[in-house]
Design a protein around this motif. Sequence first.
Motif, mmCIF file in Angstrom:
data_model
loop_
_atom_site.group_PDB
_atom_site.id
_atom_site.type_symbol
_atom_site.label_atom_id
_atom_site.label_comp_id
_atom_site.label_asym_id
_atom_site.label_seq_id
_atom_site.Cartn_x
_atom_site.Cartn_y
_atom_site.Cartn_z
ATOM 1 N N LEU A 144 0.878 -1.159 0.000
ATOM 2 C CA LEU A 144 0.000 0.000 0.000
ATOM 3 C C LEU A 144 0.921 1.215 0.000
ATOM 4 C CD1 LEU A 144 -2.596 -1.007 2.740
ATOM 5 C CD2 LEU A 144 -2.925 -1.034 0.269
ATOM 6 N N TYR A 145 0.583 2.196 -0.796
ATOM 7 C CA TYR A 145 1.451 3.352 -0.976
ATOM 8 C C TYR A 145 0.601 4.609 -0.953
ATOM 9 C CZ TYR A 145 4.006 6.727 -3.892
ATOM 10 O OH TYR A 145 4.602 7.849 -4.395
ATOM 11 N N TRP A 146 1.010 5.592 -0.194
ATOM 12 C CA TRP A 146 0.301 6.846 -0.192
ATOM 13 C C TRP A 146 1.281 7.992 -0.017
ATOM 14 C CZ3 TRP A 146 0.012 2.907 3.129
ATOM 15 C CH2 TRP A 146 0.313 3.122 4.464
ATOM 16 N N THR A 147 0.829 9.162 -0.464
ATOM 17 C CA THR A 147 1.681 10.339 -0.434
ATOM 18 C C THR A 147 1.013 11.437 0.379
ATOM 19 O OG1 THR A 147 0.695 11.263 -2.438
ATOM 20 C CG2 THR A 147 2.634 9.863 -2.715
ATOM 21 N N TRP A 148 1.808 12.389 0.753
ATOM 22 C CA TRP A 148 1.303 13.576 1.429
ATOM 23 C C TRP A 148 2.021 14.763 0.811
ATOM 24 C CZ3 TRP A 148 -2.193 16.219 3.368
ATOM 25 C CH2 TRP A 148 -1.946 17.340 4.145
ATOM 26 N N PRO A 149 1.256 15.682 0.201
ATOM 27 C CA PRO A 149 1.912 16.808 -0.465
ATOM 28 C C PRO A 149 2.453 17.860 0.481
ATOM 29 C CG PRO A 149 -0.464 17.018 -0.620
ATOM 30 C CD PRO A 149 -0.176 15.680 0.032
#
Length: 168
Positions: free
Chosen positions: A93-98
């Motif tokens: 699972l991969y997620w980003t935070w700008p």
Amino acid sequence: PHHEGGHLVEFFNSSGGLRGHKKSLYEGGVRSPTMARWPGTVPAGRWSDFAWAFWDVLPTFAELAGAVAPEGLDGRSIVPTLLGREQPRSDFLYWTWPGIRGRAGSGFAVRSGRWKGIVPRCTAARPSAADKAEMMLYDLDTDPFEVVDVAAQHPETVSELLHGVMSH
């Protein structure tokens, strides 16, 4: 848990002691319990440690409605898990935070099984090999509160997680 509107995460213990809060890459910001009520299908009291993410909602609802989910989605239906059947887990699972204007740079987190890697600030617009030196690694089986960074003891796991993110 979040900090908007004067909400005090520490006072309400809304993250259950997990590190982080909403809009962070730590478990306190991304892990949320889910409850399903489906009398006659999902027995009361059943629990699962199956990791899934919001992008799995549309494929799940589509399957429950007897519809076909649109092509090209990253998510997959978790109906088998709801029904108590085995289901293949995601490779990661991969997620980003700008980030928030002026307060923090962009970052990402990746989870694969027991391992979770966090790069709080990326070295470029997209994850790259340079992020390997920045990645913190946590073993969520033994350290669900993300206290001990074990990246130095498991460089091969850091490389695998980073490769998975870069190839996606």
